[in-house]
Write a protein that holds these residues in place. Structure first.
Motif, PDB file in Angstrom:
ATOM      1  N   SER A 385       1.273  -0.677  -0.388  1.00  0.00           N
ATOM      2  CA  SER A 385      -0.049   0.456  -0.302  1.00  0.00           C
ATOM      3  C   SER A 385       0.703   1.073  -0.219  1.00  0.00           C
ATOM      4  CB  SER A 385      -0.987   0.387   0.939  1.00  0.00           C
ATOM      5  OG  SER A 385       0.130   0.220   2.154  1.00  0.00           O
ATOM      6  N   THR A 386       2.723   0.973   0.511  1.00  0.00           N
ATOM      7  CA  THR A 386       2.889   2.461   0.614  1.00  0.00           C
ATOM      8  C   THR A 386       3.875   2.683  -0.590  1.00  0.00           C
ATOM      9  OG1 THR A 386       4.700   1.115   1.747  1.00  0.00           O
ATOM     10  CG2 THR A 386       3.091   2.209   3.146  1.00  0.00           C
ATOM     11  N   GLY A 387       3.653   1.294  -1.619  1.00  0.00           N
ATOM     12  CA  GLY A 387       4.134   1.779  -3.366  1.00  0.00           C
ATOM     13  C   GLY A 387       5.777   0.667  -2.727  1.00  0.00           C
ATOM     14  N   ILE A 388       5.986   0.407  -4.281  1.00  0.00           N
ATOM     15  CA  ILE A 388       7.290  -0.336  -3.782  1.00  0.00           C
ATOM     16  C   ILE A 388       8.379   0.220  -3.477  1.00  0.00           C
ATOM     17  CG2 ILE A 388       8.729  -1.397  -5.190  1.00  0.00           C
ATOM     18  CD1 ILE A 388       6.102  -2.201  -7.345  1.00  0.00           C
ATOM     19  N   PRO A 389       9.378  -0.173  -2.775  1.00  0.00           N
ATOM     20  CA  PRO A 389      10.616   0.638  -1.934  1.00  0.00           C
ATOM     21  C   PRO A 389      11.992  -0.216  -2.823  1.00  0.00           C
ATOM     22  CG  PRO A 389       9.652  -1.928  -0.653  1.00  0.00           C
ATOM     23  CD  PRO A 389       8.902  -1.812  -1.430  1.00  0.00           C
ATOM     24  N   PHE A 390      12.530   0.175  -2.718  1.00  0.00           N
ATOM     25  CA  PHE A 390      14.156   0.173  -3.303  1.00  0.00           C
ATOM     26  C   PHE A 390      14.500  -0.984  -2.291  1.00  0.00           C
ATOM     27  CE2 PHE A 390      13.013   4.637  -5.193  1.00  0.00           C
ATOM     28  CZ  PHE A 390      13.172   4.193  -6.591  1.00  0.00           C
TER      29      PHE A 390
END
Length: 550
Positions: A385-390
């Motif tokens: 939900s927070t987006g794809i992390p690096f």
């Protein structure tokens, strides 16, 4: 006398009776054994009504056809002459058949013909220009621990080892910190102008505004110039690009009608591991996403560098003649399409690698853009939900996963090379580079005054050292307006296929389409229909005779 006359009349009466008998026998004559036969068998008067056979039709065809050699083979000459011409016709027919089969095989292989043409253009759109500082991390922004590691590793492993260590340290930071560590465009760009007099440089510079371009690396920026009612992209920090929505054009070739940049590489910010100082310059089409790490020219400080460019447009064929990809149809193979860039083989391969990393490591490699919705669309794997992390390579699990992916990518085990063919349309730019010392001793004072007025080098105290170690002038322009076009087209069209086949059978046999019609007429009309109709008539006649006999 009367008796003799009476004796004469009796045989005459018998002959008359025989004639009447013959009439009643239906014009039949009796053989010696008393059997009857038709008159026709005696005089042969019905032989002209006999229907011609297949050999007769073929012989007649040979005498009237337009095909060469066949009239001699089927004519009335001597047997040796007919055998000679028959051998010739058969031999050349085999040769022509072989050639036609080879032509058809060649056509089915879909060969491509490439043509190169040159044409003069009245004006040319200016390409995108990407430039990067060769130093990745500014000394003033590096942590003391990082500086100590660089110094220690420089002694232990040399420059290459330090570069690998520094690369891992940068990749372990988040994109915001990467941008802070890198050189800032506000400090690098002293002035620039495009086809304008030198006196207007400062005025034009005030109209320029910058925005981030490659948001995850800290290396690239966008410089835009608002003109009329459109936003005209002009420069990018690692990239100078001239409008995806509108194009900046030049109407004359030569240095005075190109782009000039005065740049400060900030040599005082270089780490001790940096063995080469300068910038990397990449010239490319405005719709092609730039990757300066994969190519470009290196321009050093203390010099005036002139780069002349020549444009080439390449057009390739898609299926069934080739495997190129039409732009706009491959959003799943291009993570950069959402930023307005078109398809390119390099962008497709980077996207393929990033997709593999996300699919197997559940994160994004920090050297490439991480477009969450595009990765979800192409891989089918849901994102947090927070987006794809690096990927945080300070964690061994993620570091090992990313390193394995890079090793497979370099060895083409991911299939990215095969999955990313060339674009169907592509523009390339050939370059010729020349350099000269800049500035010369006599012009140093004038250059220093110009820099002081610009306000971009206010912290410089030793201008002589700055001009030799950090300052450079770059000029990019069209050498000529001759546009080279490399076009691919099918080597075999239907017209050429028919022409090649007709050339072979016409040269070797004198065969044409009209000859084919003649042959078709022989097979269908004469032999097929004619003999079939004649056989049908004979069958009906035989049945009629049989019924009459009953």
């Amino acid at each position: 006398m009367g008796d003799r006359g009476f004796a004469f009349d009796v045989p005459k009466t018998q002959n008359d009776n025989n004639s009447l008998e013959n009439y009643h026998l239906g014009n039949k004559k009796t053989t010696g054994n008393g059997s009857a036969r038709d008159d026709a068998t005696d005089d042969g008067s019905d032989k002209t009504e006999k229907n011609p056979g297949v050999l007769d039709l073929i012989k007649n065809f040979g005498g009237t056809t337009s095909m060469h050699g066949l009239p001699h083979a089927l004519g009335d000459g001597t047997i040796w002459r007919r055998l000679f011409w028959t051998a010739l016709v058969i031999g050349f027919a085999v040769w022509a058949t072989y050639n036609v089969i080879e032509i058809i095989k060649d056509y089915q292989s879909r060969p491509v013909l490439t043509t190169v043409t040159s044409a003069f253009q009245s004006k040319m759109p200016f390409p995108a220009v990407t430039f990067c500082n060769l130093n990745r991390v500014r000394k003033s922004q590096a942590s003391p621990e990082l500086l100590e590691d660089v110094e220690a590793n420089l002694v232990l492993g040399g420059v290459d080892y330090v570069e690998n260590t520094l690369d891992q340290a940068v990749r372990a930071t988040n994109p915001g910190d990467q941008m802070r560590l890198g050189h800032q465009l506000d400090n690098m760009l002293v002035s620039c102008y495009f086809g304008l007099p030198v006196t207007t440089v400062l005025a034009m510079t005030k109209k320029l505004s910058f925005s981030d371009h490659r948001k995850n690396t800290g290396r690239d920026y966008s410089l835009t110039w608002t003109k009329d009612h459109g936003r005209l992209p002009l420069v990018a920090g690692a990239e100078l690009w001239l409008g995806r929505g509108c194009a900046w054009t030049t109407v004359k070739p030569g240095p005075k009608n190109g782009l000039r940049l005065d740049l400060n590489i900030e040599a005082n910010e270089y780490l001790s591991s940096s063995s080469v100082g300068g910038i990397k310059v990449l010239i490319h089409d405005k719709l092609e996403y730039p990757f300066p790490e994969d190519g470009g020219l290196i321009v050093g400080p203390g010099f005036y560098t002139s780069i002349g460019i020549r444009k080439t447009n390449i057009t390739r064929l898609s299926q069934p003649y080739g495997d190129c990809i039409e732009n706009g149809l491959v959003s799943s193979k291009n993570l950069f399409s959402d930023e307005g860039y078109g398809y390119s083989r390099n962008a497709c391969q980077k996207s393929c690698f990033q997709e593999y990393v996300y699919r197997n490591c559940s994160c994004c490699e920090s050297s490439y853009p991480c477009v969450s919705h595009a990765l979800v669309r192409s891989t089918g794997k849901a994102a947090p939900s927070t987006g794809i992390p690096f990927c945080n390579i300070s964690r061994w699990v993620e570091l090992d996963c990313v390193d394995r992916a890079q090793l497979k990518f370099q060895e083409n085990l991911l299939g990215c090379v095969d999955a990313c063919p060339a674009a169907c349309t592509q523009s390339t730019f050939a370059t010729s580079i020349s350099t000269g010392m800049f500035p010369m001793e006599l012009s140093i004072n004038a250059t220093v005054e110009k820099l002081k007025r610009s306000g971009t080098v206010a912290n410089v105290t030793d201008f002589n050292q700055f001009l030799r170690q950090s300052f450079l002038q770059l000029e990019i322009f069209y050498e000529s307006f001759i546009l080279e076009k490399v076009d691919s087209e099918p080597a075999y069209t239907w017209n050429k296929l028919l022409g090649d086949i007709g050339g072979q059978v016409g040269l070797l046999l004198g065969f044409s389409i009209l000859t084919a019609v003649e042959l078709l007429e022989l097979l269908v009309v004469d032999i097929g229909v004619g003999l079939g109709f004649a056989s049908l008539c004979r069958g009906r006649k035989g049945k009629a005779v049989a019924h009459g006999g009953e």
